[in-house]
Design a protein around this motif. Structure first.
Motif, PDB file in Angstrom:
ATOM      1  N   GLU A 156     -10.509  11.208 -11.861  1.00 31.86           N
ATOM      2  CA  GLU A 156     -11.302  12.339 -11.383  1.00 31.86           C
ATOM      3  C   GLU A 156     -12.253  11.953 -10.258  1.00 31.86           C
ATOM      4  N   GLY A 157     -12.269  10.678  -9.884  1.00 33.39           N
ATOM      5  CA  GLY A 157     -13.144  10.253  -8.796  1.00 33.39           C
ATOM      6  C   GLY A 157     -14.617  10.314  -9.145  1.00 33.39           C
ATOM      7  N   SER A 158     -14.939  10.170 -10.431  1.00 39.60           N
ATOM      8  CA  SER A 158     -16.329  10.256 -10.862  1.00 39.60           C
ATOM      9  C   SER A 158     -17.126   9.041 -10.387  1.00 39.60           C
ATOM     10  N   LYS A 159     -18.415   9.220 -10.231  1.00 41.67           N
ATOM     11  CA  LYS A 159     -19.317   8.133  -9.868  1.00 41.67           C
ATOM     12  C   LYS A 159     -20.359   7.965 -10.976  1.00 41.67           C
ATOM     13  N   ASP A 160     -19.851   7.826 -12.192  1.00 40.77           N
ATOM     14  CA  ASP A 160     -20.729   7.664 -13.344  1.00 40.77           C
ATOM     15  C   ASP A 160     -21.155   6.197 -13.445  1.00 40.77           C
ATOM     16  N   TYR A 161     -21.889   5.750 -12.422  1.00 43.82           N
ATOM     17  CA  TYR A 161     -22.341   4.372 -12.361  1.00 43.82           C
ATOM     18  C   TYR A 161     -23.401   4.254 -11.280  1.00 43.82           C
ATOM     19  N   TYR A 162     -24.027   3.116 -11.283  1.00 47.19           N
ATOM     20  CA  TYR A 162     -24.858   2.755 -10.139  1.00 47.19           C
ATOM     21  C   TYR A 162     -24.790   1.255  -9.990  1.00 47.19           C
ATOM     22  N   PHE A 163     -25.100   0.778  -8.831  1.00 49.24           N
ATOM     23  CA  PHE A 163     -25.036  -0.655  -8.570  1.00 49.24           C
ATOM     24  C   PHE A 163     -26.051  -0.973  -7.491  1.00 49.24           C
ATOM     25  N   HIS A 424     -36.211   3.550 -17.474  1.00 50.51           N
ATOM     26  CA  HIS A 424     -36.167   2.770 -16.232  1.00 50.51           C
ATOM     27  C   HIS A 424     -34.781   2.821 -15.601  1.00 50.51           C
ATOM     28  N   THR A 425     -33.757   2.698 -16.430  1.00 49.91           N
ATOM     29  CA  THR A 425     -32.384   2.772 -15.930  1.00 49.91           C
ATOM     30  C   THR A 425     -32.093   4.133 -15.305  1.00 49.91           C
ATOM     31  N   ARG A 517     -27.586  -1.080 -19.405  1.00 44.41           N
ATOM     32  CA  ARG A 517     -28.345  -1.122 -18.159  1.00 44.41           C
ATOM     33  C   ARG A 517     -27.505  -0.792 -16.929  1.00 44.41           C
ATOM     34  N   PHE A 518     -26.172  -0.685 -17.095  1.00 39.15           N
ATOM     35  CA  PHE A 518     -25.277  -0.210 -16.027  1.00 39.15           C
ATOM     36  C   PHE A 518     -24.429   0.910 -16.626  1.00 39.15           C
ATOM     37  N   PRO A 519     -25.066   2.026 -16.971  1.00 40.21           N
ATOM     38  CA  PRO A 519     -24.401   3.060 -17.785  1.00 40.21           C
ATOM     39  C   PRO A 519     -23.119   3.580 -17.143  1.00 40.21           C
ATOM     40  N   GLY A 520     -22.150   3.875 -18.009  1.00 43.12           N
ATOM     41  CA  GLY A 520     -20.907   4.480 -17.535  1.00 43.12           C
ATOM     42  C   GLY A 520     -19.823   3.450 -17.304  1.00 43.12           C
ATOM     43  N   VAL A 521     -19.268   3.426 -16.102  1.00 47.26           N
ATOM     44  CA  VAL A 521     -18.082   2.624 -15.812  1.00 47.26           C
ATOM     45  C   VAL A 521     -18.347   1.134 -15.997  1.00 47.26           C
ATOM     46  N   CYS A 522     -19.407   0.608 -15.390  1.00 48.85           N
ATOM     47  CA  CYS A 522     -19.640  -0.840 -15.435  1.00 48.85           C
ATOM     48  C   CYS A 522     -19.875  -1.335 -16.861  1.00 48.85           C
TER      49      CYS A 522
END
Length: 573
Positions: A156-163, A424-425, A517-522
């Motif tokens: 689905e091309g989701s961006k359920d992450y951050y880096f 914080h996350t 602390r890296f919620p979702g994909v990671c």
């Protein structure tokens, strides 16, 4: 011709007598013999039976006349004897008997068929030894749910992450990490999500400069290239070579990397590759003692990527030895490694694992060199027996340090600490997403806000509070160390896998993801790679085994489960 009745009172059959009287007559029905026109008839009870007679007498005459026989001149005719037909026997007993036998045979055959085991076990039947293990059943279900979540996110091309990236291509690294995880979870290379991940990496890799993404792209391409269900393609091999030379060109003189590796041209790539293959040194960046750029956390990705690149005709041994030298010079007295250099600051759990991996690749390079020296011109000779865990003091001290955290109880964290770290996350995730969508003139302000939140004292995990940027990241780091060194179950007698898998399974979300602390994909990738005990450097593990002895696996008995309560440590512990 005269007519009379049989003298038998029960028979009284009418008889026609054609002979002259007196005459002996035998009744064709009851076989009674009597005389007509002579003495009184013989009673039926005294009827003469067939066979020899007790008193001589003339044979009776038949009721129906027949030509006289020459052998019996005393009478003109023999008596006609009418025999009874034997009674017809019923076929029912035979039918019932044969039917019963057939029924017994049929029941016997059916029982045999029901008890016969199939030649091939059904795909959904638990493998031997696992059905009786409730923990493994929970792990298998958690893996299946996590895989489904990753597929959905990629498709689905989701961006359920951050880096930690401000435009250098972190999203490509996240997709590569997800693709690597799916392959390690035994998904086929033909899977839609896996295909989408490889297409994303192939397209974007030539322009990447985010170091994390470059290193993970090599690990994903390596695993993809070696997939057993497809033929390898030359373009993937060439892409691995291209990324590896870009990383080598950006290695600092201190053996580490910064967050960015400057892109190189095709001409530069070919020159670096030629110099490496010819054994010529590659210029490095910066001062050997300057650790202001680069950190030990990012180094573990670079270390594993360059080790994998050796399989694709890229001579990375010089770079790997620089990494080993970096860690040998900067190990703390307690066996740990700091985030950047020799320091006793924060986040040492993950960086200590990075240091152990750096020492491992150095040992692997030495093993290959010694084997070649012994084989050269002398015929093959066995390598010298060694045990890197016992014989290398730095490795032994590093393993002892990370062993301290294995078995930590979640209750060592207070509710307030856990809540503040989740908040914080969330703030960091919101800022990263805002940065990607913000106009150029606002990106600088958002970047400053991100810098203010980049506080090591706030980055620890939310499950049990490891000294690392996230507990799931720490667990995956421990898993990589355990697998590389052949410690597949325990380290120094502590069951790292049983403890970690219990923590991971317990914290899985309803949608199949994990959120530390890296919620979702990671975080989901970190959790799945741990649960699968994925080894991204299997050939390195082989080189670290004791020659002529069993694998280097801890033989200590499984320790009792840790005490349910561990006193809570301060956040800077």
């Amino acid at each position: 011709m005269s007519v009379m009745q049989c003298a038998c009172p029960k028979c009284q059959m009418p008889l026609q007598i054609a002979q002259a009287l007196p005459a002996h007559v035998q009744c064709p029905r009851c076989s009674a013999v009597f005389t007509v026109g002579g003495p009184a008839p013989v009673p039926a009870a005294q009827a003469v039976a067939r066979g020899p007679r007790s008193a001589p007498m003339a044979p009776p005459m038949a009721v129906q006349s027949a030509p006289a026989r020459a052998s019996a001149p005393a009478f003109d005719h023999e008596p006609l004897i009418q025999r009874r037909r034997p009674p017809r026997r019923s076929a029912l007993p035979w039918v019932l008997g044969i039917g019963g036998i057939l029924a017994i045979v049929a029941v016997f055959v059916i029982v045999l068929l029901l008890n016969k085991k199939p030649a091939v076990e059904p795909f959904d039947r638990p493998t031997p030894g696992r059905a009786a293990d409730p923990r493994q059943a929970k792990i298998d279900r958690a893996i299946a749910r996590g895989v489904a979540y990753l597929k959905k996110q990629i498709n689905e091309g989701s961006k359920d992450y951050y880096f930690n990236d401000t435009g250098a291509g972190s999203q490509v690294g996240v997709v590569a990490l997800a693709g690597l995880t799916l392959l390690e979870c035994d998904e086929p290379s033909s899977d839609k999500a896996v295909r989408k991940a490889i297409d994303t990496v192939r397209q974007a890799a030539p322009t990447l400069h985010f170091t994390y993404s470059l290193a993970i792209a090599i690990l994903f391409l390596d695993r993809w290239y070696e997939s057993k269900d497809r033929a390898p393609e030359a373009r993937d091999r060439e892409l691995i070579q291209r990324i590896a030379t870009q990383m080598i060109a950006s290695q600092n003189a201190n053996g580490g990397w910064d967050y960015s590796c400057k892109p190189i041209s095709d001409t530069q790539h070919q020159k670096i590759l030629a110099d490496l293959n010819a054994g010529r040194p590659i210029p490095t960046v910066g001062d050997k003692d300057d650790h202001s750029k680069g950190d030990n956390s990012i180094n573990q990705f670079c270390t594993l990527a360059l080790w994998a690149a050796r399989k694709y005709n890229v001579k990375t041994d010089a770079s790997l030895k620089m990494i080993e030298d970096r860690y040998r010079r900067n190990q703390n007295d307690n066996g740990s490694w700091g985030y950047k250099a020799r320091d006793d600051g924060f986040l040492k759990g993950g960086t200590t694992c990075a240091g152990l991996i750096g020492l491992a690749v150095g040992q692997g390079v030495d093993a290959d060199r010694l084997a070649k020296e012994k084989d050269k011109g002398k015929g093959k000779k066995p390598a010298v027996a060694r045990n890197v865990i016992k014989d290398d003091p730095a490795i032994k001290k590093g393993l002892a340090y990370i062993t301290e955290a294995i078995g930590w109880d979640p209750r060592r964290l207070s509710k307030e600490e856990r809540v503040s770290r989740h908040e914080h996350t969330k703030k960091m995730m919101d800022l990263y997403r805002a940065w990607h969508d913000a106009p150029p003139d606002e990106k600088g302000l958002i970047k400053n806000k991100l810098g203010a939140l980049d506080n090591a004292t706030l980055l620890k995990g939310t499950y049990f509070g490891a000294d690392c940027w996230g507990d799931l990241y720490f667990l995956w780091s421990v898993e990589r160390v355990g697998m590389i060194f052949g410690l597949v179950k325990s380290i120094n007698g502590k069951d790292w896998y049983g403890w970690g898998s219990d923590v991971i399974v317990k914290n899985q979300k309803e949608d199949g993801s994990w959120r530390d602390r890296f919620p979702g994909v990671c975080d989901t990738c970190f959790a799945l790679l741990f649960l699968k005990r994925a080894n991204v450097a299997k050939d390195l593990t082989d080189k670290l085994q004791v020659v002529g002895a069993p694998p280097v696996i801890s033989a200590a008995p499984q320790p009792p489960r840790p005490d349910p309560f561990v006193p809570r440590r301060p956040m800077n512990a």
